[in-house]
Design a protein around this motif. Structure first.
Motif, mmCIF file in Angstrom:
data_model
loop_
_atom_site.group_PDB
_atom_site.id
_atom_site.type_symbol
_atom_site.label_atom_id
_atom_site.label_comp_id
_atom_site.label_asym_id
_atom_site.label_seq_id
_atom_site.Cartn_x
_atom_site.Cartn_y
_atom_site.Cartn_z
ATOM 1 N N VAL A 5 32.227 50.254 33.061
ATOM 2 C CA VAL A 5 31.661 50.404 31.716
ATOM 3 C C VAL A 5 32.799 50.725 30.760
ATOM 4 C CG1 VAL A 5 29.989 51.593 30.268
ATOM 5 C CG2 VAL A 5 29.517 51.281 32.708
ATOM 6 N N TYR A 6 32.953 49.915 29.712
ATOM 7 C CA TYR A 6 34.032 50.103 28.753
ATOM 8 C C TYR A 6 33.625 51.141 27.711
ATOM 9 C CZ TYR A 6 35.385 45.725 30.925
ATOM 10 O OH TYR A 6 35.709 44.746 31.844
ATOM 11 N N LEU A 7 34.454 52.178 27.572
ATOM 12 C CA LEU A 7 34.150 53.290 26.668
ATOM 13 C C LEU A 7 34.777 53.112 25.293
ATOM 14 C CD1 LEU A 7 34.614 56.218 29.222
ATOM 15 C CD2 LEU A 7 32.509 54.992 28.621
ATOM 16 N N ASN A 8 35.679 52.153 25.151
ATOM 17 C CA ASN A 8 36.234 51.814 23.835
ATOM 18 C C ASN A 8 36.688 50.366 23.871
ATOM 19 O OD1 ASN A 8 38.689 51.999 25.334
ATOM 20 N ND2 ASN A 8 39.810 52.398 23.431
ATOM 21 N N THR A 9 37.134 49.860 22.739
ATOM 22 C CA THR A 9 37.642 48.486 22.656
ATOM 23 C C THR A 9 39.120 48.539 22.296
ATOM 24 O OG1 THR A 9 35.482 47.709 21.869
ATOM 25 C CG2 THR A 9 37.364 46.238 21.561
ATOM 26 N N PRO A 10 40.019 48.215 23.218
ATOM 27 C CA PRO A 10 41.449 48.195 22.892
ATOM 28 C C PRO A 10 41.736 47.152 21.809
ATOM 29 C CG PRO A 10 41.090 48.038 25.269
ATOM 30 C CD PRO A 10 39.759 47.834 24.615
ATOM 31 N N LYS A 11 42.819 47.362 21.079
ATOM 32 C CA LYS A 11 43.186 46.390 20.051
ATOM 33 C C LYS A 11 43.604 45.061 20.661
ATOM 34 C CE LYS A 11 44.561 49.742 16.517
ATOM 35 N NZ LYS A 11 45.659 50.228 15.646
ATOM 36 N N ARG A 12 44.374 45.127 21.773
ATOM 37 C CA ARG A 12 44.791 43.900 22.464
ATOM 38 C C ARG A 12 44.969 44.203 23.942
ATOM 39 N NH1 ARG A 12 49.586 41.172 21.717
ATOM 40 N NH2 ARG A 12 50.635 43.061 20.985
ATOM 41 N N GLY A 13 44.585 43.234 24.780
ATOM 42 C CA GLY A 13 44.810 43.364 26.211
ATOM 43 C C GLY A 13 43.747 44.191 26.910
ATOM 44 N N GLY A 14 44.008 44.464 28.200
ATOM 45 C CA GLY A 14 43.137 45.331 28.973
ATOM 46 C C GLY A 14 41.935 44.656 29.603
ATOM 47 N N ALA A 15 41.937 43.322 29.688
ATOM 48 C CA ALA A 15 40.791 42.623 30.276
ATOM 49 C C ALA A 15 40.664 42.939 31.760
ATOM 50 C CB ALA A 15 40.929 41.117 30.085
ATOM 51 N N THR A 16 39.441 42.842 32.272
ATOM 52 C CA THR A 16 39.193 42.899 33.710
ATOM 53 C C THR A 16 39.289 41.471 34.227
ATOM 54 O OG1 THR A 16 37.723 44.796 33.476
ATOM 55 C CG2 THR A 16 37.566 43.525 35.518
ATOM 56 N N THR A 17 40.225 41.231 35.125
ATOM 57 C CA THR A 17 40.506 39.867 35.575
ATOM 58 C C THR A 17 40.041 39.655 37.012
ATOM 59 O OG1 THR A 17 42.722 40.461 36.352
ATOM 60 C CG2 THR A 17 42.516 39.745 34.057
ATOM 61 N N PHE A 18 39.618 38.431 37.292
ATOM 62 C CA PHE A 18 39.256 37.986 38.639
ATOM 63 C C PHE A 18 40.115 36.767 38.943
ATOM 64 C CE2 PHE A 18 35.710 40.366 37.021
ATOM 65 C CZ PHE A 18 35.205 41.056 38.117
ATOM 66 N N PRO A 19 41.311 36.955 39.500
ATOM 67 C CA PRO A 19 42.280 35.865 39.635
ATOM 68 C C PRO A 19 41.789 34.684 40.463
ATOM 69 C CG PRO A 19 43.337 37.994 39.964
ATOM 70 C CD PRO A 19 41.871 38.255 39.927
ATOM 71 N N LEU B 92 35.869 36.795 47.147
ATOM 72 C CA LEU B 92 36.469 36.452 45.851
ATOM 73 C C LEU B 92 36.381 37.620 44.865
ATOM 74 C CD1 LEU B 92 35.192 32.769 45.296
ATOM 75 C CD2 LEU B 92 37.214 33.581 46.544
ATOM 76 N N SER B 93 36.315 38.836 45.395
ATOM 77 C CA SER B 93 36.186 40.021 44.536
ATOM 78 C C SER B 93 37.531 40.616 44.146
ATOM 79 C CB SER B 93 35.326 41.084 45.221
ATOM 80 O OG SER B 93 35.894 41.502 46.454
ATOM 81 N N LEU B 94 38.623 39.905 44.393
ATOM 82 C CA LEU B 94 39.933 40.347 43.917
ATOM 83 C C LEU B 94 39.862 40.498 42.401
ATOM 84 C CD1 LEU B 94 42.958 40.805 44.790
ATOM 85 C CD2 LEU B 94 43.338 38.440 44.061
ATOM 86 N N HIS B 95 40.280 41.649 41.901
ATOM 87 C CA HIS B 95 40.183 41.905 40.461
ATOM 88 C C HIS B 95 41.269 42.884 40.047
ATOM 89 C CE1 HIS B 95 38.137 45.306 42.286
ATOM 90 N NE2 HIS B 95 38.317 45.972 41.150
ATOM 91 N N GLY B 96 41.525 42.939 38.751
ATOM 92 C CA GLY B 96 42.539 43.857 38.252
ATOM 93 C C GLY B 96 42.284 44.214 36.804
ATOM 94 N N GLY B 97 43.038 45.177 36.324
ATOM 95 C CA GLY B 97 43.000 45.558 34.918
ATOM 96 C C GLY B 97 44.277 45.079 34.258
ATOM 97 N N ALA B 98 44.173 44.081 33.405
ATOM 98 C CA ALA B 98 45.366 43.525 32.758
ATOM 99 C C ALA B 98 46.031 44.574 31.873
ATOM 100 C CB ALA B 98 44.974 42.304 31.926
ATOM 101 N N PRO B 99 47.333 44.464 31.654
ATOM 102 C CA PRO B 99 48.036 45.452 30.839
ATOM 103 C C PRO B 99 47.434 45.591 29.445
ATOM 104 C CG PRO B 99 49.604 44.038 31.958
ATOM 105 C CD PRO B 99 48.252 43.432 32.168
ATOM 106 N N VAL B 100 47.364 46.823 28.975
ATOM 107 C CA VAL B 100 46.964 47.075 27.589
ATOM 108 C C VAL B 100 48.162 46.758 26.707
ATOM 109 C CG1 VAL B 100 46.239 48.833 25.932
ATOM 110 C CG2 VAL B 100 45.280 48.822 28.250
ATOM 111 N N LEU B 101 47.973 45.902 25.721
ATOM 112 C CA LEU B 101 49.085 45.454 24.879
ATOM 113 C C LEU B 101 49.189 46.233 23.582
ATOM 114 C CD1 LEU B 101 48.643 41.602 25.375
ATOM 115 C CD2 LEU B 101 50.113 43.189 26.653
ATOM 116 N N GLU B 102 48.060 46.750 23.106
ATOM 117 C CA GLU B 102 48.066 47.541 21.876
ATOM 118 C C GLU B 102 46.845 48.455 21.894
ATOM 119 O OE1 GLU B 102 48.317 46.926 17.002
ATOM 120 O OE2 GLU B 102 48.106 45.210 18.342
#
Length: 281
Positions: A215-229, A255-265
């Motif tokens: 559950v996302y508690l805020n919205t980053p300005k850029r980046g931070g997506a939840t990815t499923f490669p 296929l549940s490999l997932h990650g948190g992409a870097p927060v850019l801003e």
């Protein structure tokens, strides 16, 4: 294609599948693959759930199957305990569902405010010893709430349980993570690897993990997506939205490999609820 009917034999077969823990969406997909018209399949499964054809016998575990949402009939809204939430996106394999409006802005802020004083460097399950350890792949800070520790945590747990039809007691305590600019969580699996030294003790506390709800508690300005490669999917973090995914075994084929992409801003705050096979103690 000739006219198809919901016969008693079909009713019995659907009931057997539901009792065995097959999810409604998977069941509809199987019926369509076997030649049933999608409209008839959706109607039959929906009627089964309404009329209770699949009521579990006493010997059937209450938590058979996997957590999942009742959206096989194509509905765009789901009741989440005390509110209706929109279904924004679904995927069958891996099983991924994105829900909107799970928390309002005040509820998100209340969780952040309660978590902030207790944050420390996040750890992962240790591979060579019991317990957990700092891992360079995970550069966030985090903390855990006990189940039902605050009013807003209780409400969120009740909503998640209602959304994916899974008992609250089968969930771990809510984890809150904070990612500053540049922080990330490299792709990983949430299930416990049976070969790890620490897994045996962990599995005694409630069995294997079978689902994750972010559950996302805020919205980053850029980046931070939840990815499923594995499936080239990226879910952007939007305040109040949640992403659920499940995995039926501790294996990469889920296929549940997932990650948190870097927060850019900016920064990212996210709450995680892991769902276990049985009661988590």
């Amino acid at each position: 294609m000739g006219t198809q009917y919901i016969t008693p034999d079909l009713q019995r077969w659907i009931a057997e599948q539901l009792r065995a823990g097959v999810g409604a969406a998977q069941l509809v997909q199987s019926m369509v693959g076997a030649g049933w018209q999608q409209k008839i399949a959706l109607q039959a499964v929906a009627q089964a759930k309404i009329d209770g054809w699949f009521k579990k016998s006493p010997e059937t575990p209450a938590n058979a199957g996997l957590p999942d949402a009742d959206i096989a009939d194509g509905r765009t809204w789901v009741q989440a305990h005390d509110r209706q939430v929109p279904v924004i996106m679904t995927m069958e394999h891996p099983r991924v569902i994105v829900f909107g409006q799970l928390l309002d802005a005040d509820e998100c802020q209340a969780i952040i405010d309660a978590a902030r004083p207790r944050m420390s460097r996040s750890e992962t399950v240790a591979e060579e010893k019991d317990g957990s350890e700092v891992n360079a792949a995970r550069t966030s800070r985090g903390m855990f709430f006990e189940r039902g520790e605050t009013d807003v945590v209780t409400r969120l747990e009740q909503r998640i349980a209602a959304l994916v039809n899974w008992p609250i007691e089968n969930g771990e305590g809510l984890q809150v993570l904070n990612y500053q600019p540049g922080a990330e969580y490299q792709p990983h699996y949430d299930y416990f690897d049976p070969s790890h030294a620490s897994s045996a003790a962990i599995l005694r506390r409630g069995g294997q993990r079978v689902g994750t709800f972010l559950v996302y508690l805020n919205t980053p300005k850029r980046g931070g997506a939840t990815t499923f490669p594995d499936v080239k999917l990226a879910v952007k973090p939007v305040q109040g939205q949640g992403v659920f995914f499940s995995y039926d075994k501790p294996d990469p084929s889920t296929l549940s490999l997932h990650g948190g992409a870097p927060v850019l801003e900016g920064e990212k705050w996210v709450a995680t609820k892991w769902l276990r096979q049985g009661r988590f103690v």
